[in-house]
Design an enzyme around this catalytic site. Sequence first.
Site, mmCIF file in Angstrom:
data_model
loop_
_atom_site.group_PDB
_atom_site.id
_atom_site.type_symbol
_atom_site.label_atom_id
_atom_site.label_comp_id
_atom_site.label_asym_id
_atom_site.label_seq_id
_atom_site.Cartn_x
_atom_site.Cartn_y
_atom_site.Cartn_z
ATOM 1 N N SER A 1 30.698 20.568 64.024
ATOM 2 C CA SER A 1 31.540 21.865 63.500
ATOM 3 C C SER A 1 31.742 22.826 64.590
ATOM 4 O O SER A 1 32.586 23.710 64.243
ATOM 5 C CB SER A 1 31.190 22.218 62.109
ATOM 6 O OG SER A 1 30.025 22.785 62.179
ATOM 7 N N THR B 1 30.447 26.912 61.263
ATOM 8 C CA THR B 1 30.905 27.629 62.304
ATOM 9 C C THR B 1 29.630 28.648 62.732
ATOM 10 O O THR B 1 28.968 28.869 61.783
ATOM 11 C CB THR B 1 32.248 28.751 61.806
ATOM 12 O OG1 THR B 1 33.082 27.802 61.627
ATOM 13 C CG2 THR B 1 32.285 29.753 62.647
ATOM 14 N N THR C 1 34.428 27.635 66.572
ATOM 15 C CA THR C 1 34.412 26.330 65.770
ATOM 16 C C THR C 1 35.354 25.275 65.851
ATOM 17 O O THR C 1 36.396 25.704 66.627
ATOM 18 C CB THR C 1 34.658 26.925 64.135
ATOM 19 O OG1 THR C 1 34.411 25.913 63.290
ATOM 20 C CG2 THR C 1 36.177 27.455 63.993
ATOM 21 N N ARG D 1 46.283 23.343 61.895
ATOM 22 C CA ARG D 1 45.695 24.363 60.942
ATOM 23 C C ARG D 1 44.818 25.089 61.813
ATOM 24 O O ARG D 1 43.964 24.841 62.456
ATOM 25 C CB ARG D 1 45.059 23.714 59.790
ATOM 26 C CG ARG D 1 44.233 24.540 58.927
ATOM 27 C CD ARG D 1 42.873 24.719 59.389
ATOM 28 N NE ARG D 1 41.966 25.370 58.284
ATOM 29 C CZ ARG D 1 40.767 25.759 58.462
ATOM 30 N NH1 ARG D 1 40.381 25.813 59.478
ATOM 31 N NH2 ARG D 1 40.167 26.405 57.463
ATOM 32 N N VAL D 2 44.717 26.338 61.393
ATOM 33 C CA VAL D 2 43.895 27.332 62.086
ATOM 34 C C VAL D 2 43.131 28.235 60.974
ATOM 35 O O VAL D 2 43.633 28.654 60.027
ATOM 36 C CB VAL D 2 44.601 28.581 63.077
ATOM 37 C CG1 VAL D 2 44.038 29.845 63.167
ATOM 38 C CG2 VAL D 2 45.303 27.809 63.981
ATOM 39 N N GLY D 3 41.871 28.344 61.113
ATOM 40 C CA GLY D 3 41.162 29.064 60.156
ATOM 41 C C GLY D 3 40.744 30.535 60.383
ATOM 42 O O GLY D 3 41.727 31.360 61.090
ATOM 43 N N ASP D 4 39.810 30.986 59.745
ATOM 44 C CA ASP D 4 39.552 32.357 60.063
ATOM 45 C C ASP D 4 38.978 32.741 61.122
ATOM 46 O O ASP D 4 39.010 34.001 61.680
ATOM 47 C CB ASP D 4 38.487 32.810 58.813
ATOM 48 C CG ASP D 4 37.341 32.135 58.679
ATOM 49 O OD1 ASP D 4 37.311 30.895 59.011
ATOM 50 O OD2 ASP D 4 36.211 32.690 58.821
ATOM 51 N N THR E 1 31.586 32.624 57.545
ATOM 52 C CA THR E 1 31.665 31.080 57.849
ATOM 53 C C THR E 1 32.300 30.573 56.294
ATOM 54 O O THR E 1 32.094 31.390 55.444
ATOM 55 C CB THR E 1 30.204 30.665 58.145
ATOM 56 O OG1 THR E 1 30.078 29.343 58.288
ATOM 57 C CG2 THR E 1 29.315 31.219 57.057
ATOM 58 N N GLY E 2 32.588 29.538 56.209
ATOM 59 C CA GLY E 2 33.236 28.996 55.263
ATOM 60 C C GLY E 2 34.693 28.859 55.250
ATOM 61 O O GLY E 2 35.328 28.538 56.312
ATOM 62 N N GLY F 1 38.058 28.898 55.941
ATOM 63 C CA GLY F 1 38.689 29.931 56.290
ATOM 64 C C GLY F 1 39.646 30.502 55.547
ATOM 65 O O GLY F 1 40.036 31.840 55.671
HETATM 66 C C1 SD4 Z 1 37.502 27.341 59.305
HETATM 67 N N1 SD4 Z 1 35.754 28.981 58.779
HETATM 68 O O1 SD4 Z 1 37.930 26.839 60.281
HETATM 69 C C2 SD4 Z 1 35.876 27.844 59.632
HETATM 70 C C3 SD4 Z 1 35.210 26.501 59.281
HETATM 71 C C4 SD4 Z 1 33.555 26.706 59.026
HETATM 72 O O2 SD4 Z 1 31.709 27.710 58.734
HETATM 73 O O3 SD4 Z 1 33.259 25.896 59.476
HETATM 74 N N2 SD4 Z 1 33.126 27.688 58.819
HETATM 75 O O4 SD4 Z 1 37.985 27.606 58.347
#
Ligand code: SD4
Length: 326
Positions: free
Chosen positions: A85, A188, A206, A216-219, A239-240, A242
Amino acid sequence: MPDRRKFLKHSILSTAIILPFSGKAISLIKSNGASDAYKPLILSTWEHGMPANERAWEVLKESGNVVDAVEEGVKVTELDMDNLSVGLQGLPDREGIPTLDASIMMGDGSCGAVAFVRQVKHPISLARKVMEETPHVLLAGEGARQFAIAQGFPMEKEALSPKAEMMYQEWKKTATYKPIINIENHDTIGMIALGEDGKMAGSCTTSGLAYKMHGRVGDSPIIGAGLYVDDEVGAATATGLGESIIRINGSFLIVELMRQGRTPQEACEEAVRRLISKNKNISDIQAGFLAFNKEGAYGAYSVQPGFNFACHHQKGGNLLDAKSKF
Ligand code: SD4
């Protein structure tokens, strides 16, 4: 992937505890939300934060430079072939292409990020170049890749790691063509560091959600969502899922709550409460936050059980279990 639920069952205190690396459980977060305080201090999400923190600690000790520390620290994870990841070896998007997000921030407000970038082994270093070499904060996609080339970054071959290839082929057999979002598929690395001189920095990198939509873009590259650092107050990272974190601007929210007097633990708990109130289908969502304040007290909290983090200070490094809402 480690079974974090099982891992959690070993928790014997209602507060966060230290597990394998210390060999004994130590109470961290008191019921009033306060923790012991340490300066210098380095915190990172998940178990892969242990070797990353160790490297960051070494750099901090040698150079006293927190930005170098958070960059070098997470580079260890970006190269970890067992990690699915973070880095180019991570699980790809639903088209089978690994695309990476990263951000870096200093406590004086300087920051840089890259999103949806391909073929770059160290997106965290590219994010740092955005911070230091451009007037911008965020470069995305092909533009970020072109910037990497211009900065002399080598372009990696676009091939999945053997492990990622195997999992992707397996996923394709039953894929509902919908990004999988559950509580076990996101790891992440977010790292925040506090130097002896009170200077702070953070990094976050990440490959994002496995089998996400292309583009797609996360946080993680969104300053304020996946990472926020302010020398006057403290730092936070996330983390988690996004999308759930972006909705509440999680890391910025935590720093602002600390500015108003909350402890890092209270601020992380409030962010999780806010996240729960702004997201539907919460039983399918995992998100976790990690924070410290300028005194070096820290906290962590997640939606679902299973979130752990690595903590390194002068007494050594430990893996700690965070408390969770559910
Ligand atoms: C996301 N936050 O791209 C990241 C994913 C992730 O632990 O693995 N967070 O949403």
